[in-house]
Design an enzyme around this catalytic site. Structure first.
Site, PDB file in Angstrom:
ATOM      1  N   LYS A 149       0.843  -1.203   0.000  1.00  0.00           N
ATOM      2  CA  LYS A 149       0.000   0.000   0.000  1.00  0.00           C
ATOM      3  C   LYS A 149       0.875   1.249   0.000  1.00  0.00           C
ATOM      4  CE  LYS A 149      -3.715  -2.389   2.380  1.00  0.00           C
ATOM      5  NZ  LYS A 149      -4.236  -2.844   3.664  1.00  0.00           N
ATOM      6  N   GLN A 177      -4.780  -1.774   9.630  1.00  0.00           N
ATOM      7  CA  GLN A 177      -4.663  -3.106   9.033  1.00  0.00           C
ATOM      8  C   GLN A 177      -5.272  -4.157   9.965  1.00  0.00           C
ATOM      9  OE1 GLN A 177      -3.599  -3.747   5.942  1.00  0.00           O
ATOM     10  NE2 GLN A 177      -3.912  -5.940   6.163  1.00  0.00           N
ATOM     11  N   ASP A 191     -11.365   2.545   4.040  1.00  0.00           N
ATOM     12  CA  ASP A 191     -11.649   1.108   3.988  1.00  0.00           C
ATOM     13  C   ASP A 191     -13.149   0.842   3.848  1.00  0.00           C
ATOM     14  OD1 ASP A 191      -9.783  -0.950   3.938  1.00  0.00           O
ATOM     15  OD2 ASP A 191      -9.206  -0.662   6.030  1.00  0.00           O
TER      16      ASP A 191
HETATM   17  N1  GUN Z   1      -6.684  -7.048   6.072  1.00  0.00           N
HETATM   18  C1  GUN Z   1      -6.896  -7.795   4.950  1.00  0.00           C
HETATM   19  N2  GUN Z   1      -7.532  -7.045   4.021  1.00  0.00           N
HETATM   20  C2  GUN Z   1      -7.722  -5.828   4.561  1.00  0.00           C
HETATM   21  C3  GUN Z   1      -8.314  -4.621   4.071  1.00  0.00           C
HETATM   22  O1  GUN Z   1      -8.819  -4.522   2.954  1.00  0.00           O
HETATM   23  N3  GUN Z   1      -8.297  -3.576   4.936  1.00  0.00           N
HETATM   24  C4  GUN Z   1      -7.768  -3.665   6.180  1.00  0.00           C
HETATM   25  N4  GUN Z   1      -7.824  -2.585   6.950  1.00  0.00           N
HETATM   26  N5  GUN Z   1      -7.215  -4.767   6.653  1.00  0.00           N
HETATM   27  C5  GUN Z   1      -7.201  -5.825   5.847  1.00  0.00           C
END
Ligand code: GUN
Length: 291
Positions: free
Chosen positions: A53, A97, A120
């Site tokens: 990211k 995350q 998100d």
């Molecule tokens: N963990 C796995 N996929 C995601 C996601 O799309 N967003 C977040 N915040 N954590 C994750």
């Protein structure tokens, strides 16, 4: 039947081109879109997502703020970090995350995020906007699946879409998005008896249940479009990292039977990050227009 490999990369690249030019425009107005990413602990899969990211932000000319916190951080400490980021006008999106360590109250932590920075789309406010058909932040993976279906020109109206999985992050929002595009919808999950009876009816089958290779060749209809959202690590000592990735479907059994199939990795995966970047840009654009 030849099965088309439905790659995510070209779809993501097309989005990135548009995002790059919008980022340049915003920069001319003195705004640099910025995503704050909070990672607690050092779960290897999470570290690799978070790193990807941050790298993508950089490639697009966006800024990322990287907060890596020790695994023993408390819920209160985490909330206080989020409040700082909420108050920082130069930060447009906040991502925590998941999963968080067990001792942390994930619900409380997510609730602390300012809804205007919920890139998100996991907050109840964002979910409510989606449910009521209003513009808002849509969770990145299901939004990415919809982009892929459109890019590959898959007709949706009146088609029977079967979503296997009912998570907040994928299954539930994707069900709403497909309904909105006039699919006839079934939602199944790990406790659905005789799953194959339902999945065999799918014109569009989405496997997002997090069970490695649950969907076998005899559970799909000939010519179906299959979107495999699963990313499961399977031990494999012959691989350099000691594991390989498999989806929620058995690809070898689906190839030659279905019309489209997303590979794992390289299918939906690249789209999740692309949509996160798009949501961050949207948050920055909104902050610009609202001052
Ligand atoms: N963990 C796995 N996929 C995601 C996601 O799309 N967003 C977040 N915040 N954590 C994750």
């Amino acid at each position: 039947m030849d099965t088309v490999r439905m790659e995510g990369k070209p779809v993501a690249e097309k989005l990135y081109q548009a995002i790059r030019s919008e980022v340049m425009d915003l920069k001319r107005h003195g705004i640099v879109p910025c995503l704050a990413v909070i990672l607690v602990g050092d779960n290897p899969a999470s570290v690799s997502y978070v790193t990807a990211k941050e790298r993508t932000c950089e490639e697009l000319g966006m800024r990322s703020v990287d907060l890596r916190l020790a695994p023993h951080v408390t819920t209160e400490e985490l909330i206080s970090k989020i409040q700082e980021l909420n108050a920082d006008a130069s930060v447009h999106g906040i991502l925590v995350q998941l999963p968080l360590p067990e001792h942390i109250d994930s619900r409380k932590v997510l609730f602390a995020i300012d809804a205007a920075k919920d890139v998100d789309g996991f907050l109840p406010y964002s979910a409510g906007l989606l449910m009521t058909g209003q513009p808002g932040f849509v969770p990145c993976t299901p939004a990415g699946v919809m982009e892929m279906l459109d890019y590959y020109q898959i007709p949706l109206q009146g088609k029977h879409a079967v979503v296997v999985g009912r998570s907040l992050t994928v299954g539930k929002p994707l069900a709403l998005l497909l309904l909105d595009r006039h699919c006839t919808l079934s939602v199944c999950h790990s406790r659905t008896p005789d799953l194959g009876t339902i999945t065999r009816q799918a014109d569009i089958l989405v496997a997002a249940v997090g069970r490695p290779q649950l969907i076998r060749g005899d559970m799909v209809k000939e010519g179906a479009v299959v979107i495999d959202v699963g990313v499961n690590r399977i031990d494999d000592p012959t691989k350099p990292r000691g594991f390989r990735l498999v989806g929620d479907t058995v690809h070898a059994e689906l190839l030659g039977k279905v019309s489209y199939l997303t590979p794992v990795p390289g299918g939906v995966g690249p789209m999740t990050i692309a949509m996160l970047m798009k949501n961050t840009l949207t948050a920055a654009l909104k902050s610009h227009s609202t001052g």
